[in-house]
Every structure is written in structure tokens, then in C-alpha cells.
Enzyme design. Structure first.
Site, PDB file in Angstrom:
ATOM      1  CB  CYS A 150      37.793 -32.724  58.699  1.00 14.10           C
ATOM      2  SG  CYS A 150      38.262 -34.095  59.779  1.00 14.10           S
ATOM      3  NE  ARG A 184      36.260 -34.221  55.144  1.00 16.86           N
ATOM      4  CZ  ARG A 184      36.034 -33.730  53.930  1.00 16.86           C
ATOM      5  NH1 ARG A 184      34.813 -33.758  53.430  1.00 16.86           N
ATOM      6  NH2 ARG A 184      37.017 -33.230  53.220  1.00 16.86           N
ATOM      7  CD1 TRP A 235      43.163 -40.232  65.833  1.00 10.97           C
ATOM      8  CD2 TRP A 235      41.189 -41.033  66.470  1.00 10.97           C
ATOM      9  NE1 TRP A 235      42.725 -41.079  64.851  1.00 10.97           N
ATOM     10  CE2 TRP A 235      41.515 -41.596  65.215  1.00 10.97           C
ATOM     11  CE3 TRP A 235      39.975 -41.403  67.083  1.00 10.97           C
ATOM     12  CZ2 TRP A 235      40.685 -42.501  64.567  1.00 10.97           C
ATOM     13  CZ3 TRP A 235      39.163 -42.305  66.431  1.00 10.97           C
ATOM     14  CH2 TRP A 235      39.515 -42.854  65.188  1.00 10.97           C
ATOM     15  CD  GLU A 294      46.620 -30.136  63.289  1.00 11.81           C
ATOM     16  OE1 GLU A 294      46.475 -29.019  63.807  1.00 11.81           O
ATOM     17  OE2 GLU A 294      46.789 -30.295  62.072  1.00 11.81           O
TER      18      GLU A 294
END
Length: 1140
Positions: free
Chosen positions: A171, A174, A343, A348
Site C-alpha cells: 500500500c 499508509r 480513497w 487506479e
């Protein structure tokens, strides 16, 4: 925060974790293993352990700033990774080793996990080994001993889910880990309760677009009770509907889950963006289906800040990226249902969801709208389109007030997080392959930062899909599920077979039509096969053996020649054919027993015009070559006549080719709706399908760029330097020499024998007359945009919207009729069929219906009147023709090709054309003028006209300059030979005479020229005399067909008189023969040459014909032939313009 779907299905980004970006993986068959992002080592190198395992200290360098960090946190990992001593698996998305076990944990494992967790928890409170810590651990240990599990207090659970996010190596977002909101739903016992909790989560987390990172925790895994599961990989998903032909409407990543939802009774609308229901199961009971209320699904319609057409694509995406497939492993306890969200990071949605080839695959559509060159990957059209899609995503989300951040900001925040973690914990687990964004990676700092991957607890874990792990209670429901799975497996097996069939569609084109047909063909074939479209000039014949299926779409022009971008491919095939019987090497490959393509199936579709000789000859030539090389033809070669039903011929052939291919490769696919892809691009006009709107631009685009896009040429502005009348003033005919200034631009460089393309305009008086007949024309001068009603088929509904039809450049209506549309060519029967529906008078309608249905009546009408569109409107006065019909259905005004009459070496900044000004009278008595020749004749010095060059590689002077050259060109057929003698004059002035073996000196150049009268038509007479005086020409002969008091003489008669020299050039001296003119003359000359061979070579007529065929094969017999036009009477001149 870039998310990713922890389920490994593809992009579902969330700030919470970055498991969605697909990692880079090694190519199949490679023998390397990645040991860092900058170094590779062969598998047979000395075995090395993973650099993390067994290491107490590891240094990580930032290659931008040069700083080095020492990671010690990895020493606390309790779970080994999936890599082995010899192989790194860090680039895999998801495999079985990554999936969390479904079995209940033994008490010992639970105890060990709990001990580690509570040590972390109380250490965070600065109470490690305190009385409170000891007391709580005693309680937990007792519960585990008695029941095998225990319950976490809310504050302990909160610490666990936050720390799990903090520990997630994949991720990028973070830095927000400590702000995660926890919604405790461990009390829930039913699917309805789960649904209500998720709705509350969606509403809270969405927060009207101001996204809040949130997690909902459902009951933990317990012995003697099956799991609670959210079957959706993400809370909000768009459906993917598999079509009978194998294509998908909607999101292809969700096809399987969509079918499961349908099995459970859900019915979607069949659209591209249908929100799937929530499928929830509680305590192992069969799942229940719940539609998500529309009011809590926030969707963002996508627009672009600079391109209004982007909105017409109809794209949107949901604002809430809620990952719901993961399992929480915390304190030895497992929580299989823990939906969470962060979010989006813009890429993406823009790079992965919308542009991945396996998702919505919008890259090429956007690139086409942007006007980018999609024919070659080196134009970087994919990259440029990808950027614009991401710009649109960021712009749209921000305009809608939805939280999102770009990948550069995400990178910066992650680097700050790394620094924080290094300071606070001595390290940070991070997977470089996943953290680096999916676009512009090297432009972000994370790309240059070394990272380490290791597993810490608590953690979020992958788990088996809920439907794959579920034990069904309702046997009838289980049978439905199994039936769907069996059907899907069969589809997958067919797809696996077809997916291993490599299909390449090769095209060669002059005007771009063959390429358009090839791309439409691809839309059909990619349903079943791995298919790509490639221009022939970009094809390496040595790589053809890697294909399973080759489809060829090509046009033909001139004397059966191939397009310029198809000739190199044809030559390569010929070379391969010549080599096959010799067993020689071709490139790096040994020819396979004379049949190098024996394992390949193929099919060919040829485009052409029956107004020209050798109809579709290049297509048939390639068909023959592929067959000779061992290829297996799956169906007969298709032919599309430009003058009659080319579009329908292509559709019919394409459907037959697809069915034949499925049969050849034993692929079972439903083809009942096969016409879909081929008809999606069908531009057939109906009253409600097209309209004209006002374009937002106030100025027309660049004419030369627009013509280049239409013609698939590099179009250059050239200035008229001179327009010289070559015939006598007493002649009723006109032939002009046009000198054009090119400014020596590279695109206008040419060789003797090449053609110049000239883009004409329609006569202004005709344009004015057409405009006056249109009742719904936009205001004069207004820039118009053509729009087409696009229907998106759904089940049971359909949606319609107006989208730009960008085949016609943005321009005024006057410009369209003047520069882009062909208003002089007689309309086709298909066009007349459309007109018949618009006639108000029965008399007009009946006549149009007759012309549409009776080919004989149509051909007589066409050949007698040769009507322009204006004359059609006048002949049928009751027609009220909408403007949209004409601008979408009239063909484009084609460039005319003229043989170049100059040498580039002699005139480096000019190109010359010899143009016969065509004037004739139709059988109906109407006087006509050639569109291009008449327009050129009216151009004044200084006027700028659009031009391009087309190479004619088969009409070039011989490389061996000692060989004799015989040129035959009556009338304007002399045009290319002027370039020949100019080139010879330059070559002779440059240096010594050439030699080749026993041959020394310049090969003789002889010209056979024909005209009507020496006093009126002998163009270039003084120039020819000068060339003979300077020994550039050995001689020239003039045949006069209308000379007073002399018998008619044609070039073939003159050649017969010089038969001995002609025979010597052809046979004894190994010379080259060049013929330029119309097809009738060319055939007469060929027959004359055959007679000369028979007479002087003592050959039979058949042997003489074979000799000419051999001359063609040896590239010593060259033709540049004009086409045959419609029937005309009183034709005053023939134009050498080539329009095929």
C-alpha cells in the site's frame, strides 16, 4: 491512496492498500530471476538466500538523494515469505501460497499470535509487562485454553486493524494508517444485519465525496461455526456481461461474479456500468443478495478540461473504493469479513480500470479521438492517451468534490511515511513492484528508493473466493451454481484453445480504407483469438511462422501494383519463395522443406476498382505467394469493388472468414450475432442517426493536416511556380507542364518514375448550386461538427447518445463540399436507395427504385449521363435531401496521381507534372471537365496546392546503368520518361561512364512517343531534340495518328518498323522496357512485342507470351497504366491521372 484489490482481480484502488496494481512479471521461458530492481542473475548461478532472510541488518539506498537507511524491523517478522533460495516470487500477483488457510488454527498457534499481539499493544501504550498487561494476558490465555479462541476489546481491535494497515507492504497510502475509523459489527448474526452495517459504512465512508478511511469488522472465525463472508471482491463493482460471441459488456474483471449473482436471482440491465448487488453469507449459511441503494452509490461522470468530446465517451466511476475480499489476522484471531476503504489514487481509475486491455480498454479509442498515430507503437500513442484519461479522472473527481490524489502526491506521502517509520520503528515493509505507480514510475521518488518486503502481524491476508470455499446448504441452488461453473469452465477451455491461436491481420493501403477494414476485422477476430493488426511494411516475414492465422486486407492500384507500404512485404515473400527450393537460409531461419508456412492458415481480401486493369491483382498475388509457401487457405480470396458494393462484400467475406477460422481451429463459439462488430462501424444514414451541430472552435483546422489524415499521406503545401501550355495554340486540346515548388521538404523527395498526388477542389459554381438546394444547411461560414446517435445495447433496455463523427474534419459546409467531398462521381445504387426514401413524388420514387434494383437500368443511366450529385438533385426535383446525408454518405474527394516529369537531382526544390486537361461530352450531350486537371489549369502562379509523393518502386530506372532502356509513352504517357532523361543527363554530368563486366558506357535510351499532329501535339519536341544532341537519348521516334496527308501511325506501328532494335534490346542486350499510357495502348504494345519475338526469335506465339511473362518476373518489363473511366463521347483528351 492507491488501492488495489487485495483479491488480485485487477484494479480496485484504495488508499488503504495498494494491492491493485498489477506487478511486472518475467516473460515466459526466461532464465533470470530478479534479485533487485536493477540487477538480474541467471538461475544457474550460485544459490543465494533471499537477502532478507537470516539478515539482521539491511541497508536500503535512495538513488536520488544517495541516502542509506538501515532496516532492522524485518527481524520481527513471524511469517516467512513465498520466495525460495533460488527463485524470487515478488512479481506474482496472487498464488495459492499467498492465500490464508481456511482451517481453524490450533490452540498453540493462537496462543503464539496472541502473545505477540499483546506485547505490541501494551508496548504502544508504554505498559509492556505492566500489571495491566499481565492481567489481560492471563485472561486471554485462559480463554484460549478453554475455547481455542478469545475476544478482542474494541480498543484492542482498533489497534489491530490500524497496525495491519501500517504493516501492509503493498500500500502506497499508509501515512493515513492511524486515522482509520473502526465500525464494530461483531454482534451481527444475519446477512440482513451485514447488509445494514455495510450500508452504514458506505454512507459514512463516502461522506458526500469527502472520503473517510473506514473499516467494518464482522464476527471472527470460530470452531464449529462457518465463516461470515462478503462475496464481492469490492463493495461496489460494475457488472461484466459475457456475450454469446465471447465479448463482454461492462467490466471484464467481474464476469464470473456477475454470473454468480445471476445464478442467485439477480437481473442486471446489461449496461457498461451496472452496479452489482452485495452478496453476503453469515455463519456459513447460503448467501443472500441485496441491491445497494442508489442514493449511497456516489458515481463521478468523467469529463476532460480541454476536450469536450471526452464526455461523449460516457465514462464514469464510483467514488468509494471498498475492498472486501481480505481477511484480518490479528492476535492469532482471523476475521474473514472486514470490508475497508480509503480513497483513490487517480491512476487506479485512469490507468488500470479504464485503460488496462483486460478491463475497459479505452486507450486506443481515446488515442483515435486525439488524432494520434496508432499505427506504430513508437509514436507513444498509448502513453499520451493514458495521460489524458488520467487528467480527465483527476479533473472530474475534483470537480465533483470527491477525494482523490495523483500518483506524484502519493509518492511524496509514501516517502514521508518511510521516513516516519524508519525513525519510529527502524524500518517499513514495502513491495517496490506494487508501490511504484502504474504510469510515469521513474518520475516519482518511490521508483528510486530501494525497499524490503517482509510480513509483520497484524496483517491483511488474501483468502479463497467466497463462492469457491462455500459449502452449499440448498442443493438446488448448488446445482445452479455448478452448472454456471461448468459452463464457464467450458468457455474457458475454448478460450484457452483460441487464446493460443495467434492471428495477425496485415494491411497495405494508399487511402486508409484497407486499414479501416483491417481494424474492423480485428474487432471480430479478437473475440476468439489473440489478434493484432499490423501494417505490412512493419512485418518481418521471418516472424510469420510464429503465427497460426494470417489475414490480409490490401488494395491494388495502377498496373496491379500493391500500395507503397505493401511492396516490401511482397518482395520479402518472393525472396522466401525463391529460397525455399534451394534450402538456403532466410534471416536466421532455415527454410522448412520448401514449405516454411505449412502450419499457417490464411485468408485474403482485396480492394480495388473494376475501372482499372488487373482488378484486386495485388491481393491475388499475395494469396498465391502465401499458398506457394505452404500456407493453408481457409476460404477463397474476397474482392471488394469500389464501384459496386465494396462494403457489403467485405462484411460477407469477414463473416465467412471468421466462421472458417473457428472451424479450422476447432473453436466452439456462438456466431449468431456475428455482424455486431462489423456493423458497429456502419455509417449508413438514417434521418435520426446523424445531425449537424455547431463546433466550439471558430476556426477551421489546418487543411494539409486534415487531408493527410483522410488520405493517410504526408500532405505538403506546394506553390505553383509555372503552368505552361505544351500544345499549340491552334490545338483544341490542352496539355500543361506544372512546376511546383516544394521547399525541398523531406516528404516531397522522390525518384524518377514516382507519382505526385495532387488534392484538387470542386468548382465553386457547383458548390454554390448544391448549397442552394439544401433546406437545412448551417449558416455559411459556421464551423460544423457531425454527430452520430450511438446506441448502447443493453438487456432489456438500451441507451442512446449523440457522439462526434470525426471522419469529416471540423470545417464549414462550403469547405466540406469544396475540399473534402466528391460531388462529381455518379452516386452508387446504395446511395440512390437512400434517396428514394426521401422523394415526395411517386414518379421520382419509382424511377429511383428502378435504378436501385435494376443493375442494367442503373448502368445505362450512369454511363449515359455520368451525373454529378447536383444533376441528380435536379433530375429528381421532389428530393429534400438533408445536409447530414450528403456530408456523411458522399465519398471523399480523392487525390489524383500524376507521373512525375522531373528528376529530383536536377530539380531538388521542385516537382513537375505533365497534365492533360480532360474535356469531354457525355452521351447525354453535357460538357465536362476533369476535376483535377481542370482545376490545375485554372491555378495561377503563386497559388498553394496540397501535394504528396507516392513511390512507384516497380517503375524505376535499372540499377545497372549500362543496360539499354526502351520507353513507350504516347501523349502524356511521356511524363515519367522526362524524369528518366533528366536523371540520365545529371548522371552523365556527374562522372565517368559506368561499366559492368564486358559492358561499358551508358546504356542506350530510346523513346517511342505518339501524338496526333506534329504541329499541335508534339510536346517536349525541342527538349527531346536537345537530349538526342547531347547523347542523353540514343534516339526517339514519333508516331503521328492525325498528321495531314500521312497514314495513321501509332507507337506499336513505329516499334514494328524498328523491330530489329526492339528485339536486340529485349533479348540480346538484356534491356528494360517501360510502357506508360492507357490499358488499350499497353495491350497493343505487348502484342506487338510478342509478334517481334515470334518473328525475330523464331518463337511460337505461346513461347513469346511466356517470354514477356518472364520479363515481368525478372523486373525488366515495367508498366505505368492509366485506368479506364466511364463511357464518354467526343472525348477531347485523356488524362493520365491515376485515382485507384
Amino acid at each position: 491512496m492507491s488501492g488495489t484489490d487485495y483479491g488480485g482481480d485487477g484494479p480496485s484502488s484504495s488508499v488503504f492498500c495498494c494491492l491493485k496494481r498489477k506487478p511486472r512479471s518475467l516473460s515466459p521461458g526466461t532464465e533470470h530471476v530478479v534479485i533487485s530492481r536493477n540487477r538480474v542473475a541467471p538461475l544457474n548461478a550460485a544459490s543465494k538466500k533471499c537477502p532478507v532472510s537470516g539478515s539482521k541488518v539491511s541497508s536500503l539506498k535512495n538513488h536520488l538523494g544517495g541516502t542509506v537507511a538501515i532496516d532492522t524491523l524485518h527481524q520481527k517478522q513471524r511469517q516467512s515469505g513465498i520466495c525460495t533460495n533460488n527463485v524470487c516470487m515478488g512479481s506474482t500477483m496472487l498464488n495459492d501460497a499467498m492465500k490464508h488457510p481456511q482451517a481453524h488454527r490450533p490452540k498453540g498457534d493462537v496462543l503464539a499470535g496472541a502473545k505477540d499481539f499483546f506485547d505490541q499493544y501494551y508496548a504502544s501504550l508504554k505498559s509492556l509487562n505492566s500489571e495491566r498487561h499481565k492481567k489481560r494476558w492471563a485472561e486471554v490465555k485462559e480463554d484460549i485454553t478453554k475455547t481455542g479462541t478469545y475476544d478482542l476489546a474494541l480498543e484492542e481491535l482498533t489497534f489491530g486493524v490500524k497496525t495491519a494497515w501500517r504493516n501492509a507492504p503493498r500500500c502506497i497510502g499508509r501515512i493515513q494508517w492511524s486515522k482509520l475509523k473502526v465500525m464494530d459489527a461483531r454482534h451481527v448474526s444475519t446477512p440482513r444485519g451485514m447488509f445494514e452495517a455495510i450500508c452504514a459504512h458506505l454512507e459514512y465512508g463516502t461522506n458526500n465525496g469527502n472520503i473517510r478511511s473506514t473499516i467494518t469488522v464482522f464476527p471472527q472465525r470460530r470452531a464449529r461455526r462457518e465463516d461470515f463472508r462478503v462475496w464481492n471482491n469490492q463493495l461496489i463493482l460494475y457488472a461484466g456481461y459475457r456475450q454469446p460471441d465471447g465479448s463482454v459488456i461492462g467490466d471484464p474483471a467481474n464476469v464470473e461474479f456477475t454470473e454468480i449473482c445471476e445464478t442467485l436471482g439477480w437481473h442486471g440491465k446489461g449496461g457498461k456500468f451496472d452496479v452489482l448487488p452485495l452478496v453476503l453469507s453469515a455463519a456459513g449459511n447460503d448467501p443472500e443478495v441485496f441491491d445497494i441503494p442508489e442514493k449511497i452509490v456516489f458515481e463521478v461522470k468523467l469529463k476532460h478540461p480541454n476536450y469536450p468530446w471526452f464526455e461523449e465517451l460516457g465514462l464514469k466511476w464510483f467514488a468509494f473504493p471498498g475492498v472486501s475480499k481480505m481477511l484480518l489476522d490479528c492476535g492469532g484471531i482471523e476475521f474473514p469479513a472486514i470490508p475497508f476503504n480509503g480513497w483513490y489514487m487517480g491512476t487506479e481509475v485512469g490507468a488500470r480500470n479504464l485503460c488496462d486491455a483486460a478491463r475497459y480498454n479505452m486507450t486506443e479509442k481515446v488515442a483515435t479521438k486525439l488524432g494520434l498515430n496508432t499505427k506504430t507503437v513508437s509514436s507513444l500513442w498509448r502513453d499520451r492517451a493514458l495521460v489524458e484519461v488520467n487528467v480527465a479522472v483527476l479533473h472530474s473527481f475534483q470537480a465533483a468534490g470527491v477525494t482523490i490524489f495523483d500518483h506524484h502526491t502519493a509518492s511524496e506521502s509514501f516517502m514521508q511515511h518511510l521516513q516516519n517509520e524508519q525513525r519510529l520503528r527502524g524500518g517499513c515493509p514495502a513491495d517496490w513492484v506494487w508501490v511504484v505507480p502504474p504510469m510515469s514510475g521513474s518520475q516519482t521518488e518511490v521508483f528510486h528508493q530501494e525497499m524490503m518486503v517482509y510480513k509483520l502481524k497484524p496483517s491483511y491476508e488474501y483468502q479463497e473466493d467466497a463462492w469457491a470455499a462455500h459449502s452449499w446448504k440448498d442443493k438446488a441452488l448448488e446445482q445452479k451454481y455448478l452448472k454456471v461453473q461448468q459452463k464457464r469452465l467450458a468457455k474457458s477451455q475454448d478460450s484457452a484453445v483460441a487464446g493460443h491461436v495467434n492471428c495477425v491481420i496485415l494491411y497495405a493501403t494508399e487511402t486508409g480504407r484497407s486499414e479501416r477494414f483491417a481494424r474492423r476485422l480485428c474487432q471480430t477476430f479478437k473475440r476468439a483469438f489473440t489478434t493484432e493488426v499490423v501494417c505490412m511494411e512493419d512485418t518481418d516475414v521471418n516472424e510469420l511462422k510464429q503465427q497460426d492465422l494470417i489475414l490480409v486486407v490490401t488494395s491494388t492500384f495502377g498496373n496491379g501494383d500493391g500500395p507503397e507500404n505493401g511492396e516490401p512485404f511482397a518482395k520479402s515473400l518472393e525472396k522466401l519463395k525463391q529460397s525455399k527450393n534451394k534450402g538456403t537460409e532466410v534471416g536466421d531461419n532455415i527454410v522448412d522443406n520448401g514449405r516454411p508456412l505449412k502450419s499457417i492458415r490464411y485468408g485474403v481480401f482485396g480492394l480495388g476498382s473494376r475501372a482499372y486493369p488487373h482488378f484486386c491483382a495485388f491481393g491475388h498475388f499475395l494469396d498465391s505467394l502465401l499458398g506457394d509457401l505452404g500456407g493453408q487457405k481457409i476460404l477463397e480470396t474476397g474482392e471488394g469493388d469500389e464501384l459496386s458494393g465494396q462494403e457489403q462484400s467485405f462484411k460477407t467475406w469477414a463473416q465467412r472468414a471468421f466462421k472458417a477460422s473457428l472451424k479450422a481451429f476447432d473453436v466452439d463459439l456462438d456466431v449468431t450475432n456475428l455482424a455486431g462488430d462489423l456493423s458497429n462501424n456502419d455509417d449508413t444514414w438514417t434521418a435520426d442517426r446523424f445531425r449537424i451541430a455547431k463546433h466550439p472552435d471558430k476556426n477551421e483546422g489546418d487543411l494539409f493536416t486534415a487531408l493527410g489524415k483522410i488520405s493517410n499521406k504526408t500532405v505538403v503545401p506546394c506553390k505553383v511556380l509555372e503552368s505552361k501550355q505544351l500544345q499549340s495554340s491552334t490545338s483544341p486540346r490542352q496539355t500543361i507542364l506544372v512546376r511546383l515548388g516544394t521547399n525541398a521538404v523531406t516528404a516531397m523527395k522522390y525518384c524518377p518514375g514516382d507519382h505526385v498526388a495532387i488534392f484538387p477542389s470542386n468548382p465553386p459554381e457547383m458548390v454554390n448550386a448544391i448549397l442552394s438546394r439544401l433546406h437545412d444547411a448551417p449558416p455559411d461560414g459556421q464551423i460544423m461538427r457531425i454527430e452520430m446517435m450511438q446506441e448502447e445495447t443493453t438487456a432489456p433496455d438500451s441507451t442512446k447518445k449523440w457522439v462526434s463523427w470525426d471522419k469529416l474534419p471540423a470545417c464549414s459546409l462550403r469547405t466540406a463540399f469544396t475540399r473534402y467531398l466528391d460531388v462529381t462521381t455518379p452516386p452508387t445504387q446504395d446511395f440512390l436507395k437512400t434517396l428514394s426514401t426521401l422523394a415526395d413524388r411517386n414518379q421520382d420514387k419509382d424511377r429511383l427504385d428502378l435504378l436501385t434494383t435494376n443493375s442494367s437500368a442503373y448502368e445505362e443511366w450512369r454511363d449515359t449521363k455520368n451525373p454529378t450529385i447536383l444533376e441528380v438533385l435536379e433530375e429528381f426535383p421532389s428530393l429534400r435531401v438533408p445536409t447530414s446525408l450528403l456530408v456523411t454518405q458522399l465519398p471523399f474527394l480523392k487525390q489524383r496521381y500524376y507521373s512525375i516529369s522531373s528528376s529530383h537531382d536536377a530539380n531538388p526544390k521542385e516537382v513537375h507534372a505533365t497534365v492533360a486537361v480532360l474535356k469531354y461530352t457525355t452521351e447525354a450531350g453535357v460538357e465536362r471537365e476533369g476535376v483535377c486537371s481542370g482545376w490545375l489549369n485554372r491555378q495561377k502562379v503563386g497559388e498553394v496546392i496540397p501535394c504528396a509523393i507516392r513511390a512507384a518502386p516497380n517503375f524505376r530506372l535499372p540499377e545497372d546503368k549500362t543496360l539499354p532502356v526502351m520507353m513507350v509513352g504516347p501523349g502524356t504517357g511521356v511524363a515519367p520518361f522526362r524524369s528518366f532523361w533528366q536523371q540520365r543527363e545529371v548522371d552523365m554530368a556527374k562522372g565517368p561512364a559506368p561499366t559492368n563486366g564486358n559492358r561499358r558506357g551508358w546504356g542506350d535510351m530510346r523513346l517511342y512517343f505518339g501524338c496526333r499532329s506534329s504541329s499541335q501535339d508534339h510536346v517536349y519536341d525541342s527538349e527531346l531534340a536537345a537530349m538526342k544532341t547531347q547523347n542523353v537519348l540514343a534516339d526517339y521516334y514519333v508516331a503521328l495518328s492525325r498528321e495531314p496527308d500521312k497514314p495513321k501511325m501509332y507507337v506499336q506501328n513505329m516499334m514494328q518498323q524498328q523491330a530489329k532494335d526492339v528485339y536486340n534490346t529485349m533479348v540480346n542486350a538484356g534491356g528494360h522496357i517501360y510502357i506508360c499510357g492507357d490499358i488499350t495502348m499497353a495491350e497493343d504494345v505487348k502484342q506487338t512485342l510478342e509478334r517481334i519475338l515470334a518473328e525475330h526469335g523464331k518463337l511460337t506465339p505461346e513461347a513469346a507470351r511466356d517470354y514477356i511473362r518472364q520479363l515481368r518476373s525478372d523486373k525488366r518489363y515495367h508498366e505505368d497504366i492509366f485506368g479506364v473511366g466511364q463511357k464518354k463521347t467526343k472525348a477531347d483528351n485523356r488524362s493520365p491521372a491515376k485515382t485507384n
